[in-house]
Design a protein around this motif. Structure first.
Motif, PDB file in Angstrom:
ATOM      1  N   UNK A 120       0.847  -1.194   0.000  1.00 55.97           N
ATOM      2  CA  UNK A 120       0.000   0.000   0.000  1.00 55.97           C
ATOM      3  C   UNK A 120       0.876   1.234   0.000  1.00 55.97           C
ATOM      4  N   UNK A 121       0.370   2.301  -0.586  1.00 53.51           N
ATOM      5  CA  UNK A 121       1.133   3.552  -0.609  1.00 53.51           C
ATOM      6  C   UNK A 121       0.625   4.486  -1.683  1.00 53.51           C
ATOM      7  N   UNK A 122       1.440   5.473  -1.991  1.00 57.64           N
ATOM      8  CA  UNK A 122       1.109   6.447  -3.029  1.00 57.64           C
ATOM      9  C   UNK A 122       2.260   6.466  -4.034  1.00 57.64           C
ATOM     10  N   UNK A 123       1.950   6.143  -5.279  1.00 55.43           N
ATOM     11  CA  UNK A 123       2.943   6.181  -6.347  1.00 55.43           C
ATOM     12  C   UNK A 123       2.936   7.578  -6.955  1.00 55.43           C
ATOM     13  N   UNK A 124       4.058   8.278  -6.847  1.00 57.12           N
ATOM     14  CA  UNK A 124       4.182   9.642  -7.357  1.00 57.12           C
ATOM     15  C   UNK A 124       5.007   9.648  -8.642  1.00 57.12           C
ATOM     16  N   UNK A 125       4.451  10.238  -9.698  1.00 53.02           N
ATOM     17  CA  UNK A 125       5.177  10.432 -10.956  1.00 53.02           C
ATOM     18  C   UNK A 125       5.300  11.937 -11.164  1.00 53.02           C
ATOM     19  N   UNK A 126       6.526  12.434 -11.345  1.00 52.29           N
ATOM     20  CA  UNK A 126       6.699  13.887 -11.361  1.00 52.29           C
ATOM     21  C   UNK A 126       7.846  14.318 -12.267  1.00 52.29           C
ATOM     22  N   UNK A 127       7.732  15.565 -12.714  1.00 49.12           N
ATOM     23  CA  UNK A 127       8.867  16.294 -13.262  1.00 49.12           C
ATOM     24  C   UNK A 127       8.831  17.682 -12.651  1.00 49.12           C
ATOM     25  N   UNK A 128       9.555  18.636 -13.247  1.00 57.84           N
ATOM     26  CA  UNK A 128       9.648  19.949 -12.610  1.00 57.84           C
ATOM     27  C   UNK A 128       8.336  20.727 -12.682  1.00 57.84           C
ATOM     28  N   UNK A 129       7.452  20.354 -13.597  1.00 55.89           N
ATOM     29  CA  UNK A 129       6.230  21.117 -13.805  1.00 55.89           C
ATOM     30  C   UNK A 129       4.986  20.466 -13.229  1.00 55.89           C
ATOM     31  N   UNK A 130       4.920  19.123 -13.238  1.00 55.51           N
ATOM     32  CA  UNK A 130       3.690  18.439 -12.835  1.00 55.51           C
ATOM     33  C   UNK A 130       3.980  17.256 -11.929  1.00 55.51           C
ATOM     34  N   UNK A 131       2.953  16.884 -11.156  1.00 60.54           N
ATOM     35  CA  UNK A 131       3.033  15.715 -10.294  1.00 60.54           C
ATOM     36  C   UNK A 131       1.717  14.960 -10.354  1.00 60.54           C
ATOM     37  N   UNK A 132       1.782  13.639 -10.449  1.00 59.66           N
ATOM     38  CA  UNK A 132       0.597  12.794 -10.398  1.00 59.66           C
ATOM     39  C   UNK A 132       0.776  11.764  -9.288  1.00 59.66           C
ATOM     40  N   UNK A 133      -0.271  11.572  -8.501  1.00 55.98           N
ATOM     41  CA  UNK A 133      -0.195  10.656  -7.362  1.00 55.98           C
ATOM     42  C   UNK A 133      -1.293   9.605  -7.478  1.00 55.98           C
ATOM     43  N   UNK A 134      -0.931   8.325  -7.264  1.00 51.17           N
ATOM     44  CA  UNK A 134      -1.863   7.209  -7.378  1.00 51.17           C
ATOM     45  C   UNK A 134      -1.875   6.435  -6.062  1.00 51.17           C
ATOM     46  N   UNK A 147       1.997   9.015 -17.873  1.00 53.04           N
ATOM     47  CA  UNK A 147       2.949   8.194 -18.620  1.00 53.04           C
ATOM     48  C   UNK A 147       3.610   8.968 -19.755  1.00 53.04           C
ATOM     49  N   UNK A 148       2.974  10.049 -20.188  1.00 55.00           N
ATOM     50  CA  UNK A 148       3.549  10.875 -21.262  1.00 55.00           C
ATOM     51  C   UNK A 148       4.277  12.104 -20.722  1.00 55.00           C
ATOM     52  N   UNK A 149       4.520  12.134 -19.427  1.00 56.61           N
ATOM     53  CA  UNK A 149       5.226  13.242 -18.799  1.00 56.61           C
ATOM     54  C   UNK A 149       6.710  13.183 -19.188  1.00 56.61           C
ATOM     55  N   UNK A 150       7.242  14.267 -19.718  1.00 57.84           N
ATOM     56  CA  UNK A 150       8.631  14.288 -20.174  1.00 57.84           C
ATOM     57  C   UNK A 150       9.595  14.350 -18.996  1.00 57.84           C
TER      58      UNK A 150
END
Length: 417
Positions: free
Chosen positions: A222-236, A307-310
Motif C-alpha cells: 500500500x502507498x502512493x505512487x508519485x510520478x513527477x517532473x519539474x512542472x507536474x506531479x501525479x499521485x496514485x 505516462x507521457x510526462x517528459x
C-alpha cells in the motif's frame, strides 16, 4: 559584486530550484552535478560559498570536504544540503571547519539566511586583523579644486528629476510584482524539494515509468505512487492490488469533483478527499455504476497524462491517506491494462470523429433513456445548427470528457453528423 555560489548536486530538479532561488543580480551561480567536476570549479572559479549534496557520484560530500580542506587548504564556507542532515551534519561540523548543514526539505528563505549567516561570519573573521594592515593613507589637508565646475542646465535637471520619479515608480511596481510572485514561487520550490527528498529516500523509485511498472508496483502493499517532473506531479493511491484514487497535484480532488458535477448534473460542496465526494454523490442517489464509470475515465486519463510526462521520475511513498479509499470504487490491477487499452482505442476513434470543428452534429431523435446528465446536455446542444467546436465550448475544463461522450453518442447512433 555578486556572491559567487557553487552548487553541487546530482539532481537536475535541485539545479532548477537553485536557479529559481538565486535568480538575482546579487548572486552569480555555477552548477555542478558531481564532486569531481565541483573540485575543478573550486580551483578555477573560486566561489564565495559552496552548496554541497552529501550523496553524489564520483566524489561524495565527505571526500569533497576532505580534499578542499586538507589538500587544497581552502577555507571556503560549505553548506551541506541533504535529506540525511541530522545523521551526518554534526559529524561534518566536528570533522571540518567553516561548515554547516540544512536539511531537505527547506524553504527558499531558509537557505538564503543560512548562507548570509555563514558569509557574515567569514567577513567578521576577515575584519579582525591588525589595524596597521587596514589603515588607509591620510587625506591631504588641502583638497584640490577643479579648474572649472560645470553647471547643470535647468532642462537637464528637470529631465533627471522626471527620470528619478519614473525610476521610483518602476521600483515600486517591481516590488509589488515580486511580493505577489514570491509566495507562489516559494510553494513551488517547497513542493519540489519535498518530492526530491521523497525520491532520494524511497526504496521503490525509477525514471520514465511504463504501464507495466505501474501495475507491478501497485500489485502488492500500500502507498502512493508519485510520478513527477519539474512542472507536474501525479499521485496514485493503491492498496492490496487496487488503485483507489489518482490526482494531479495542481488540482487535488477539484478536477474529479468538477467532472462528477458535469456528468451527474449535481452541485457538490468543496472537499479535500475522494471519500467526501463519494459520500455527497451517494446522498444524491447517484449509483455506484455511474460513479465507477466516471472514476475509470478520469483515472485512465490521469494515467495516460502521467505516462507521457517528459523527463519524469517516480517513487512510492508508503504513507497513504485512508480518506481517498472507497472500497466500492476502484480499479483492480488485473483489469488495469485491458481497461486502459480500451480507453486509448476509444479515445483515438473518437478523436477521428470530432477532430473537425466544422462537423454539425444532430440528435437522432431519442433523447430519453439511461443517459447521464452530461450526455443529455450534449444531446440538447446537438440541434443541427452548432458545430463541434461551439458545442465543446460549453464544457470548459471538461472539454476532453465532453468530446469523448459526444464521440460515443455518435458511434452508438444517438447523434448523426
Amino acid at each position: 559584486m555578486p556572491t559567487r555560489i557553487l552548487a553541487i548536486d546530482d539532481s537536475e530538479t535541485m539545479h532548477r530550484l537553485f536557479k529559481m532561488i538565486f535568480d538575482d543580480d546579487e548572486y552569480d551561480l555555477i552548477l555542478s552535478d558531481n564532486g569531481e567536476e565541483g573540485l575543478e570549479f573550486v580551483k578555477n572559479y573560486k566561489p564565495d560559498i559552496i552548496l554541497l549534496d552529501f550523496i553524489m557520484p564520483k566524489v561524495n560530500g565527505f571526500q569533497f570536504c576532505k580534499i578542499v580542506r586538507n589538500e587544497l587548504n581552502l577555507d571556503i564556507p560549505i553548506l551541506l544540503i541533504t535529506s540525511k542532515a541530522e545523521d551526518v551534519g554534526e559529524k561534518f561540523i566536528a570533522k571540518f571547519a567553516n561548515i554547516d548543514y540544512i536539511p531537505k526539505p527547506f524553504q527558499p528563505d531558509e537557505i538564503v539566511e543560512k548562507m548570509e549567516e555563514m558569509l557574515g561570519a567569514k567577513e567578521e573573521q576577515a575584519a579582525n586583523i591588525p589595524e596597521e594592515e587596514t589603515k588607509t593613507p591620510e587625506e591631504p589637508l588641502v583638497s584640490e579644486t577643479p579648474a572649472e565646475v560645470k553647471s547643470v542646465p535647468e532642462e537637464s535637471a528637470e529631465t533627471e528629476s522626471e527620470s528619478s520619479v519614473l525610476e521610483e515608480e518602476a521600483t515600486g511596481l517591481e516590488s509589488k510584482i515580486i511580493k505577489s510572485v514570491q509566495p507562489h514561487l516559494r510553494k513551488i520550490i517547497q513542493k519540489m524539494i519535498q518530492l526530491e527528498t521523497g525520491y532520494q529516500e524511497a526504496e521503490i523509485k525509477g525514471e520514465s515509468p511504463e504501464l507495466d511498472d505501474l501495475t507491478n508496483i501497485m500489485k502488492s502493499g500500500a502507498g502512493v505512487l508519485n510520478i513527477f517532473n519539474f512542472e507536474k506531479t501525479f499521485s496514485f493511491s493503491f492498496n492490496e492490488g487496487k488503485l483507489f484514487f489518482a490526482k494531479s497535484s495542481k488540482f487535488g480532488v477539484e478536477q474529479i469533483s468538477e467532472i462528477f458535477q458535469h456528468v451527474t448534473g449535481v452541485s457538490l460542496f468543496k472537499t479535500d478527499t475522494f471519500a467526501e465526494i463519494y459520500d455527497q454523490l451517494k446522498a444524491m442517489d447517484i449509483s455506484d455504476a455511474q460513479i465507477q464509470s466516471t472514476f475509470e475515465y478520469y483515472t485512465y486519463n490521469m494515467i495516460n497524462t502521467a505516462l507521457n510526462l517528459e523527463e519524469s521520475r517516480y517513487f512510492v511513498d508508503e504513507n497513504i491517506d485512508s480518506r481517498d479509499i472507497v472500497d466500492s470504487v476502484c480499479i483492480s490491477m488485473d483489469n488495469l491494462k485491458s481497461g486502459f487499452s480500451d480507453y486509448l482505442e476509444e479515445k483515438a476513434e473518437i478523436n477521428k470523429i470530432v477532430y473537425d470543428d466544422n462537423l454539425i452534429p444532430q440528435a437522432a431523435g431519442q433523447t430519453e433513456g439511461n443517459f447521464s446528465e452530461l450526455e443529455r446536455k450534449i444531446l440538447s446542444l446537438c440541434d443541427g445548427k452548432r458545430n463541434v467546436g461551439q458545442i465543446l465550448k460549453f464544457f470548459g475544463n471538461n472539454t476532453q470528457m465532453a468530446k469523448n461522450s459526444l464521440g460515443t453518442l455518435i458511434l452508438t447512433g444517438f447523434i448523426k453528423i
